[in-house]
Motif scaffolding. Structure first.
Motif, PDB file in Angstrom:
ATOM      1  N   SER A 139      81.400  78.254  14.349  1.00  5.97           N
ATOM      2  CA  SER A 139      82.586  77.772  15.068  1.00  5.97           C
ATOM      3  C   SER A 139      82.233  77.269  16.458  1.00  5.97           C
ATOM      4  O   SER A 139      82.974  76.466  17.037  1.00  5.97           O
ATOM      5  CB  SER A 139      83.624  78.894  15.186  1.00  5.97           C
ATOM      6  OG  SER A 139      84.024  79.360  13.921  1.00  5.97           O
ATOM      7  N   ILE A 140      81.107  77.746  16.998  1.00  6.35           N
ATOM      8  CA  ILE A 140      80.734  77.378  18.364  1.00  6.35           C
ATOM      9  C   ILE A 140      80.323  75.908  18.458  1.00  6.35           C
ATOM     10  O   ILE A 140      80.862  75.168  19.299  1.00  6.35           O
ATOM     11  CB  ILE A 140      79.629  78.309  18.889  1.00  6.35           C
ATOM     12  CG1 ILE A 140      80.165  79.750  18.942  1.00  6.35           C
ATOM     13  CG2 ILE A 140      79.151  77.866  20.260  1.00  6.35           C
ATOM     14  CD1 ILE A 140      79.138  80.772  19.361  1.00  6.35           C
ATOM     15  N   PRO A 141      79.361  75.431  17.637  1.00 12.52           N
ATOM     16  CA  PRO A 141      79.035  73.997  17.711  1.00 12.52           C
ATOM     17  C   PRO A 141      80.208  73.102  17.342  1.00 12.52           C
ATOM     18  O   PRO A 141      80.296  71.968  17.827  1.00 12.52           O
ATOM     19  CB  PRO A 141      77.868  73.838  16.728  1.00 12.52           C
ATOM     20  CG  PRO A 141      77.914  75.031  15.852  1.00 12.52           C
ATOM     21  CD  PRO A 141      78.469  76.139  16.699  1.00 12.52           C
ATOM     22  N   ALA A 142      81.111  73.602  16.503  1.00  9.32           N
ATOM     23  CA  ALA A 142      82.308  72.819  16.183  1.00  9.32           C
ATOM     24  C   ALA A 142      83.154  72.612  17.430  1.00  9.32           C
ATOM     25  O   ALA A 142      83.688  71.521  17.662  1.00  9.32           O
ATOM     26  CB  ALA A 142      83.120  73.517  15.097  1.00  9.32           C
ATOM     27  N   GLY A 143      83.274  73.653  18.251  1.00 12.82           N
ATOM     28  CA  GLY A 143      84.011  73.526  19.500  1.00 12.82           C
ATOM     29  C   GLY A 143      83.285  72.660  20.498  1.00 12.82           C
ATOM     30  O   GLY A 143      83.906  71.833  21.185  1.00 12.82           O
ATOM     31  N   ILE A 144      81.966  72.836  20.594  1.00 17.07           N
ATOM     32  CA  ILE A 144      81.170  72.025  21.518  1.00 17.07           C
ATOM     33  C   ILE A 144      81.286  70.542  21.180  1.00 17.07           C
ATOM     34  O   ILE A 144      81.404  69.690  22.059  1.00 17.07           O
ATOM     35  CB  ILE A 144      79.695  72.472  21.485  1.00 17.07           C
ATOM     36  CG1 ILE A 144      79.560  73.893  22.056  1.00 17.07           C
ATOM     37  CG2 ILE A 144      78.808  71.505  22.243  1.00 17.07           C
ATOM     38  CD1 ILE A 144      78.178  74.490  21.900  1.00 17.07           C
ATOM     39  N   ALA A 145      81.262  70.232  19.875  1.00 17.86           N
ATOM     40  CA  ALA A 145      81.350  68.838  19.419  1.00 17.86           C
ATOM     41  C   ALA A 145      82.780  68.314  19.391  1.00 17.86           C
ATOM     42  O   ALA A 145      83.002  67.156  19.044  1.00 17.86           O
ATOM     43  CB  ALA A 145      80.734  68.720  18.027  1.00 17.86           C
ATOM     44  N   ARG A 146      83.741  69.167  19.750  1.00 19.52           N
ATOM     45  CA  ARG A 146      85.165  68.790  19.726  1.00 19.52           C
ATOM     46  C   ARG A 146      85.586  68.275  18.348  1.00 19.52           C
ATOM     47  O   ARG A 146      86.242  67.238  18.209  1.00 19.52           O
ATOM     48  CB  ARG A 146      85.474  67.757  20.810  1.00 19.52           C
ATOM     49  CG  ARG A 146      85.212  68.264  22.215  1.00 19.52           C
ATOM     50  CD  ARG A 146      85.519  67.235  23.283  1.00 19.52           C
ATOM     51  NE  ARG A 146      85.256  67.781  24.609  1.00 19.52           N
ATOM     52  CZ  ARG A 146      86.147  68.451  25.343  1.00 19.52           C
ATOM     53  NH1 ARG A 146      87.367  68.645  24.859  1.00 19.52           N
ATOM     54  NH2 ARG A 146      85.833  68.918  26.526  1.00 19.52           N
ATOM     55  N   MET A 147      85.178  69.003  17.344  1.00 15.10           N
ATOM     56  CA  MET A 147      85.575  68.678  15.974  1.00 15.10           C
ATOM     57  C   MET A 147      87.105  68.679  15.882  1.00 15.10           C
ATOM     58  O   MET A 147      87.759  69.564  16.443  1.00 15.10           O
ATOM     59  CB  MET A 147      84.994  69.731  15.022  1.00 15.10           C
ATOM     60  CG  MET A 147      85.373  69.558  13.568  1.00 15.10           C
ATOM     61  SD  MET A 147      84.620  70.884  12.554  1.00 15.10           S
ATOM     62  CE  MET A 147      85.347  70.508  10.945  1.00 15.10           C
ATOM     63  N   PRO A 148      87.701  67.705  15.209  1.00 11.87           N
ATOM     64  CA  PRO A 148      89.162  67.681  15.068  1.00 11.87           C
ATOM     65  C   PRO A 148      89.688  69.014  14.540  1.00 11.87           C
ATOM     66  O   PRO A 148      89.153  69.566  13.586  1.00 11.87           O
ATOM     67  CB  PRO A 148      89.406  66.549  14.074  1.00 11.87           C
ATOM     68  CG  PRO A 148      88.233  65.640  14.262  1.00 11.87           C
ATOM     69  CD  PRO A 148      87.071  66.537  14.567  1.00 11.87           C
ATOM     70  N   LEU A 149      90.732  69.510  15.183  1.00  9.85           N
ATOM     71  CA  LEU A 149      91.230  70.852  14.864  1.00  9.85           C
ATOM     72  C   LEU A 149      91.706  70.962  13.423  1.00  9.85           C
ATOM     73  O   LEU A 149      91.514  71.998  12.783  1.00  9.85           O
ATOM     74  CB  LEU A 149      92.366  71.222  15.823  1.00  9.85           C
ATOM     75  CG  LEU A 149      92.887  72.661  15.712  1.00  9.85           C
ATOM     76  CD1 LEU A 149      91.770  73.662  15.989  1.00  9.85           C
ATOM     77  CD2 LEU A 149      94.053  72.868  16.679  1.00  9.85           C
TER      78      LEU A 149
END
Length: 229
Positions: A139-149
């Motif tokens: 979940s951390i790299p997803a947040g860093i990459a600003r993955m669409p919620l």
């Protein structure tokens, strides 16, 4: 920590509160498991399925109790994943690499999670929810990459749902077939069963992820083609 939790599950105090607070505890523990804090989901969902089978989790039928425990477990996993996602989006990678050890996030596993996410994209949030250790970190790299919620929610819920359901169904099966089993024995037996089937589950998840990526590329390629005259 596991011994403390198992001891609590075996206590009379737990037996008294579980009919009322059981699902709340499932939500809270699964939220913790899905956040920065290392916590084994096996000690939550296997007993939840076990209690559902025995009619001790809620007053509903065992099957309804099982489905409720899975749904609440997934909701808790999403809550913890959202915490990771938004904190990572706000703090950024440099901060986490430098200070993440204070949040149980070590630099090497974090770097590995970021590499996997950057290489394979959004579908990793689905597959990696089934992989020990990296399950919480993805979940951390997803947040860093600003993955669409919306995509993050979908893939996280799918991965967490499969893993949560597997553990709960194992506990349910043991609850229907075993007599006089302590919670310590239940957790050990359930973890062994989950571990033995985990490779097959991961392979199936990878196949689904590869299929998703292939279809996505075809859709994108089709959109880029100029309209025929």
């Amino acid at each position: 920590m596991i011994d403390v939790i198992v001891g609590f599950l075996d206590s009379q105090a737990f037996a008294q509160i579980v009919p009322v607070w059981g699902l709340v505890l499932v939500f809270l523990f699964m939220a913790v498991e899905s956040s920065f804090i290392p916590f084994p989901s096996e000690v939550v969902m296997i007993p939840a399925g076990f209690l559902a089978a025995r009619g001790e989790l809620v007053s509903s039928s065992p099957v309804v109790a099982l489905l409720l425990s899975i749904a609440i477990g997934v909701a808790g996993s999403l809550a913890g994943a959202y915490a990771n996602y938004y904190l990572s989006l706000w703090l950024g990678k440099p901060f986490l690499l430098k200070y993440g050890k204070w949040f149980f996030v070590k630099p090497q596993p974090l770097e590995r999670a970021c590499e996997v996410f950057n290489k394979y994209g959004a579908a990793t949030t689905f597959v990696c929810r089934l992989v020990p250790v990296i399950r919480q970190l993805i979940s951390i790299p997803a947040g860093i990459a600003r993955m669409p919620l919306a995509a993050f929610t979908l893939f996280t819920a799918l991965g967490a749902g499969i893993w949560t359901a597997i553990l709960a169904v194992i506990g349910y099966g043991l609850g229907r077939s075993s007599e006089g089993m302590t919670y310590a024995e239940l957790v050990v037996k359930g973890k062994e069963m989950a571990s033995s089937h985990l490779p097959l589950v991961i392979v199936c998840a990878l196949v689904l992820a590869v299929g998703y990526l292939a279809v996505s590329k075809l859709v994108v390629a089709g959109r880029k083609q100029p309209p025929s005259a």
